[in-house]
Design a protein around this motif. Sequence first.
Motif, short mmCIF file in Angstrom:
data_model
loop_
_atom_site.label_atom_id
_atom_site.label_comp_id
_atom_site.label_asym_id
_atom_site.label_seq_id
_atom_site.Cartn_x
_atom_site.Cartn_y
_atom_site.Cartn_z
N UNK A 1 55.74 -8.08 -47.93
CA UNK A 1 54.77 -8.47 -46.90
C UNK A 1 54.41 -7.29 -46.01
N UNK A 2 55.42 -6.58 -45.55
CA UNK A 2 55.18 -5.44 -44.65
C UNK A 2 54.43 -4.32 -45.36
N UNK A 3 54.76 -4.11 -46.62
CA UNK A 3 54.08 -3.08 -47.39
C UNK A 3 52.60 -3.44 -47.57
N UNK A 4 52.32 -4.68 -47.94
CA UNK A 4 50.93 -5.13 -48.07
C UNK A 4 50.20 -5.03 -46.74
N UNK A 5 50.88 -5.42 -45.66
CA UNK A 5 50.26 -5.36 -44.33
C UNK A 5 49.93 -3.92 -43.95
N UNK B 1 47.98 -13.32 -52.69
CA UNK B 1 48.03 -12.61 -51.41
C UNK B 1 47.14 -11.37 -51.44
N UNK B 2 47.22 -10.62 -52.52
CA UNK B 2 46.38 -9.42 -52.64
C UNK B 2 44.90 -9.79 -52.67
N UNK C 1 54.43 -0.59 -53.29
CA UNK C 1 54.32 -2.02 -53.53
C UNK C 1 54.29 -2.28 -55.02
N UNK C 2 55.05 -3.27 -55.45
CA UNK C 2 55.10 -3.64 -56.86
C UNK C 2 54.23 -4.88 -57.05
N UNK C 3 53.04 -4.72 -57.64
CA UNK C 3 52.18 -5.88 -57.84
C UNK C 3 52.69 -6.75 -58.99
N UNK C 4 52.35 -8.01 -58.92
CA UNK C 4 52.72 -8.95 -59.97
C UNK C 4 52.04 -10.28 -59.72
N UNK D 1 46.85 -2.88 -45.85
CA UNK D 1 45.68 -3.50 -45.23
C UNK D 1 45.34 -2.82 -43.91
N UNK D 2 46.35 -2.59 -43.08
CA UNK D 2 46.12 -1.98 -41.76
C UNK D 2 45.52 -0.59 -41.90
N UNK D 3 45.99 0.19 -42.86
CA UNK D 3 45.43 1.53 -43.06
C UNK D 3 43.98 1.45 -43.53
#
Length: 181
Positions: free
Chosen positions: A35-39, A10-11, A1-4, A42-44
Amino acid sequence: FVPGACSEEARAWLARWPDWPSGRLGLWGPEGSGKSHLAAIWAARVGAAILPGAAFAGAEAPGLLGEALHAAIEDAEQTAGDPNAERTLFHLLNLLAEAGGTALLIGRAPPARWPVRLPDLRSRLAASGAVAIAAPDQAVLAAVLAKALADRQLAVEPTVVAYLVARLPRTFAAMQQAAAA
């Protein structure tokens, strides 16, 4: 994931878990925005099941959840317009609420705008918190393109990345498509 800056809010909302309004959060944004990467992150972290929205049409809510108390629902807006899928999503949200669980609803539009026909589900979605991944800035686009190229084992000079970012459409998807091409 590339934060910015585009994903900062969202984060922050994901970090506030489990203190989400009504135990639900809609995470929405354009294709390829992470979105999927962040999800998945979170899920992990919380031990959530990751469920595809397409699976809701012919399923029963308890069978989808298994033993999980939390769920990340990918492409959740795919349930809209299908009476069986909407009913299953409604029951799943109720099961999670009764068990003290949470739901992360992932889509391209905020859940309150999905064309849901089931009135009870529509009211649940409207009462959910929602956060967007905003339009990316130049630095995020460059990082996304560089990562997409590196994922394909393509080594390019930073000047090439800068050249492409300046000329491609300013979307996450355009960066992914350029790397694939």
